[in-house]
Design a protein around this motif. Structure first.
Motif, PDB file in Angstrom:
ATOM      1  N   UNK A   1      -5.208   2.259 -34.251  1.00 16.30           N
ATOM      2  CA  UNK A   1      -5.739   1.078 -34.906  1.00 16.30           C
ATOM      3  C   UNK A   1      -5.577   1.174 -36.410  1.00 16.30           C
ATOM      4  N   UNK A   2      -5.574   0.033 -37.066  1.00 12.92           N
ATOM      5  CA  UNK A   2      -5.451   0.002 -38.524  1.00 12.92           C
ATOM      6  C   UNK A   2      -6.624   0.743 -39.152  1.00 12.92           C
ATOM      7  N   UNK A   3      -6.312   1.728 -40.004  1.00 15.17           N
ATOM      8  CA  UNK A   3      -7.359   2.505 -40.670  1.00 15.17           C
ATOM      9  C   UNK A   3      -8.068   3.490 -39.765  1.00 15.17           C
ATOM     10  N   UNK A   4      -7.498   3.782 -38.579  1.00 17.01           N
ATOM     11  CA  UNK A   4      -8.143   4.683 -37.607  1.00 17.01           C
ATOM     12  C   UNK A   4      -7.353   5.982 -37.481  1.00 17.01           C
ATOM     13  N   UNK A   5      -7.290   6.740 -38.580  1.00  8.50           N
ATOM     14  CA  UNK A   5      -6.506   7.977 -38.573  1.00  8.50           C
ATOM     15  C   UNK A   5      -7.008   8.978 -37.539  1.00  8.50           C
ATOM     16  N   UNK A   6      -8.310   8.924 -37.235  1.00 10.96           N
ATOM     17  CA  UNK A   6      -8.859   9.896 -36.287  1.00 10.96           C
ATOM     18  C   UNK A   6      -8.228   9.747 -34.902  1.00 10.96           C
ATOM     19  N   UNK A   7      -7.648   8.571 -34.605  1.00 10.25           N
ATOM     20  CA  UNK A   7      -7.000   8.381 -33.312  1.00 10.25           C
ATOM     21  C   UNK A   7      -5.695   9.173 -33.220  1.00 10.25           C
ATOM     22  N   UNK A   8      -5.177   9.581 -34.351  1.00  3.64           N
ATOM     23  CA  UNK A   8      -4.008  10.465 -34.403  1.00  3.64           C
ATOM     24  C   UNK A   8      -4.451  11.855 -34.852  1.00  3.64           C
ATOM     25  N   UNK A   9      -5.696  12.196 -34.495  1.00  4.47           N
ATOM     26  CA  UNK A   9      -6.346  13.380 -35.053  1.00  4.47           C
ATOM     27  C   UNK A   9      -5.649  14.690 -34.778  1.00  4.47           C
ATOM     28  N   UNK A  10      -5.014  14.811 -33.610  1.00  2.00           N
ATOM     29  CA  UNK A  10      -4.392  16.099 -33.273  1.00  2.00           C
ATOM     30  C   UNK A  10      -3.218  16.409 -34.187  1.00  2.00           C
ATOM     31  N   UNK A  11      -2.317  15.446 -34.364  1.00  2.00           N
ATOM     32  CA  UNK A  11      -1.174  15.708 -35.240  1.00  2.00           C
ATOM     33  C   UNK A  11      -1.623  15.770 -36.698  1.00  2.00           C
ATOM     34  N   UNK A  12      -2.618  14.956 -37.086  1.00  2.90           N
ATOM     35  CA  UNK A  12      -3.132  15.013 -38.463  1.00  2.90           C
ATOM     36  C   UNK A  12      -3.696  16.404 -38.757  1.00  2.90           C
ATOM     37  N   UNK A  13      -4.452  16.944 -37.802  1.00  2.00           N
ATOM     38  CA  UNK A  13      -5.044  18.268 -37.992  1.00  2.00           C
ATOM     39  C   UNK A  13      -3.978  19.353 -38.038  1.00  2.00           C
ATOM     40  N   UNK A  14      -3.009  19.262 -37.122  1.00  2.00           N
ATOM     41  CA  UNK A  14      -1.976  20.293 -37.069  1.00  2.00           C
ATOM     42  C   UNK A  14      -0.983  20.168 -38.218  1.00  2.00           C
ATOM     43  N   UNK A  15      -0.937  19.012 -38.903  1.00  2.00           N
ATOM     44  CA  UNK A  15      -0.138  18.929 -40.137  1.00  2.00           C
ATOM     45  C   UNK A  15      -0.599  20.005 -41.120  1.00  2.00           C
ATOM     46  N   UNK A  16      -1.923  20.045 -41.350  1.00  2.00           N
ATOM     47  CA  UNK A  16      -2.465  21.029 -42.277  1.00  2.00           C
ATOM     48  C   UNK A  16      -2.289  22.446 -41.777  1.00  2.00           C
ATOM     49  N   UNK A  17      -2.521  22.649 -40.474  1.00  2.00           N
ATOM     50  CA  UNK A  17      -2.374  23.998 -39.909  1.00  2.00           C
ATOM     51  C   UNK A  17      -0.931  24.483 -40.017  1.00  2.00           C
ATOM     52  N   UNK A  18       0.034  23.579 -39.791  1.00  2.00           N
ATOM     53  CA  UNK A  18       1.443  23.963 -39.887  1.00  2.00           C
ATOM     54  C   UNK A  18       1.815  24.317 -41.320  1.00  2.00           C
ATOM     55  N   UNK A  19       1.329  23.544 -42.285  1.00  2.00           N
ATOM     56  CA  UNK A  19       1.613  23.865 -43.690  1.00  2.00           C
ATOM     57  C   UNK A  19       1.068  25.240 -44.053  1.00  2.00           C
ATOM     58  N   UNK A  20      -0.157  25.532 -43.590  1.00  2.00           N
ATOM     59  CA  UNK A  20      -0.726  26.857 -43.879  1.00  2.00           C
ATOM     60  C   UNK A  20       0.087  27.954 -43.215  1.00  2.00           C
ATOM     61  N   UNK A  21       0.531  27.711 -41.987  1.00  2.00           N
ATOM     62  CA  UNK A  21       1.337  28.716 -41.279  1.00  2.00           C
ATOM     63  C   UNK A  21       2.654  28.958 -42.014  1.00  2.00           C
TER      64      UNK A  21
END
Length: 406
Positions: A255-275
């Motif tokens: 949904x528009x403005x609903x980033x949490x609905x893509x939460x898994x890839x959003x979260x793993x974006x940060x984890x991948x950068x740290x890795x």
């Protein structure tokens, strides 16, 4: 002093309160008179004393006391730093400082610099763990979501410029098109220059080909790579729908403005950068001889991450459909005319071409990172693709002879 239980002290107190005889109360509770006198004096049972007692001493001196203020400064500035990489960096840094002082003849100062050994790494990691718990940054709270194996693949673009990667000592601004299977957290990523339709087309095909199977849905955010505005709402781009359906999936967006609905890839974006950051630290350099070498490095990072999720990945693959189609070209074709100035206009940018093509219509194959100019089924030119609008890439070799004649 003997160890006694709460129940023994309670029994001693009960007997002592009845007859006032401490020796008899101690004997009936199974403890010595000295111990009984201690608990009568403090008026507390053993468990209460243990809660109040704080360890205020160390069995040995803190071996990292000299460097710890600097370590805390590093951790505050970059909380993602991990103990092992930081310890190795600290060992090497101190060794270099000591060697430099010795070379300058200041051996006394060199002797004061701490010298660490690999056997101290676990102790160092415990110190960092304690620092994170008592003085480190707040941690993100994750709320569990229910995911079905093989249901969907989430895809998002993430910028990696902050990692400072260079190619032959030159800055390499780039992004990753990053896909995740939420149930198993399988992830794969493709290097791209910018967030555009060709990058998504190339990356998504890379990712499903890596799996050999496809989930039911492909999910993105509301970016222009997948959708466009029509009648005050976002609808799918035709090229994107054709790509997803060709691969055997169905498209859906958050949904528009609903980033949490893509939460898994959003979260793993940060984890991948740290890795990636940790592996760059261990590699000892952020410079690569070529983009291909950098992509090989990233492949190793991703493979090691996915190896930790092998069991759940297998569960997902078991219920996903087999990929049974061929790969589509990673480019978009534009038919453009060559101007009298020996230039073509592609995606709102200007490129020079060999002057022999003036007046002809050529085929521009638009990739994520480059543009290929074809004429009569033969490639005439490959040029780096410009980002943004109204830019120009003019090769003096295409116009030099006309300038010389003038």
């Amino acid at each position: 002093m003997q160890t006694v239980t709460d129940e023994q002290v309670r029994k001693m107190n009960e007997v002592f309160s009845r007859n006032g005889n401490l020796t008899e109360a101690a004997m009936k509770a199974g403890m010595c008179r000295k111990t009984a006198r201690k608990y009568v004096s403090v008026g507390k049972i053993p468990s209460e004393l243990a809660q109040e007692r704080e360890r205020s001493w160390r069995t040995r001196a803190n071996p990292f006391a000299t460097d710890w203020p600097q370590v805390e400064e590093w951790l505050s500035a970059a909380p993602e730093l991990e103990g092992k990489a930081l310890f190795e960096f600290l060992m090497e840094s101190n060794r270099d400082k000591a060697a430099e002082l010795v070379a300058m003849g200041d051996e006394e100062a060199a002797a004061e610099i701490p010298k660490y050994t690999p056997g101290q790494m676990r102790t160092f990691q415990r110190h960092i763990k304690q620092w994170r718990a008592t003085g480190g940054p707040e941690k993100e709270i994750f709320f569990a979501q229910e995911h079905r194996p093989g249901e969907a693949m989430q895809t998002d673009f993430t910028v990696l410029d902050a990692l400072g990667v260079t190619i032959q000592r030159q800055p390499f601004p780039h992004q990753l098109c990053h896909s995740v299977l939420p149930y198993s957290n399988f992830q794969w990523a493709t290097v791209c220059r910018s967030e555009n339709g060709q990058a998504l087309k190339k990356a998504l095909q890379n990712h499903v080909l890596r799996l050999g199977r496809v989930p039911e849905w492909h999910q993105t955010d509301q970016s222009s790579t997948a959708t466009h505005r029509a009648d005050n709402r976002r609808v799918f781009n035709d090229d994107y729908v054709a790509l997803v359906e060709h691969l055997g999936m169905k498209p859906r967006t958050i949904g528009v403005g609903k980033k949490e609905q893509n939460g898994d890839v959003e979260s793993l974006n940060g984890a991948l950068k740290r890795r990636i950051h940790q592996h760059l630290l261990l590699r000892g350099s952020r410079d690569f001889d070529s983009v291909a070498e950098y992509e090989t490095f990233l492949t190793g990072v991703l493979e090691r991450a996915n190896a930790l999720r092998a069991t759940k990945i297998a569960q997902e693959l078991a219920v996903m459909k087999t990929l049974s189609v061929s790969r589509l070209p990673d480019y978009k074709i534009a038919k453009v005319g060559v101007s009298k100035q020996s230039t073509i206009r592609v995606n709102r940018n200007t490129y020079s071409v060999p002057s022999r093509l003036i007046g002809e219509t050529v085929e521009a194959r638009v990739f994520d990172d480059r543009i290929e100019v074809w004429y009569a089924q033969s490639r005439q030119l490959t040029v780096e693709r410009l980002l943004g609008d109204n830019g120009a890439r003019i090769d003096y070799r295409h116009v030099i002879w006309s300038l010389v004649r003038k």
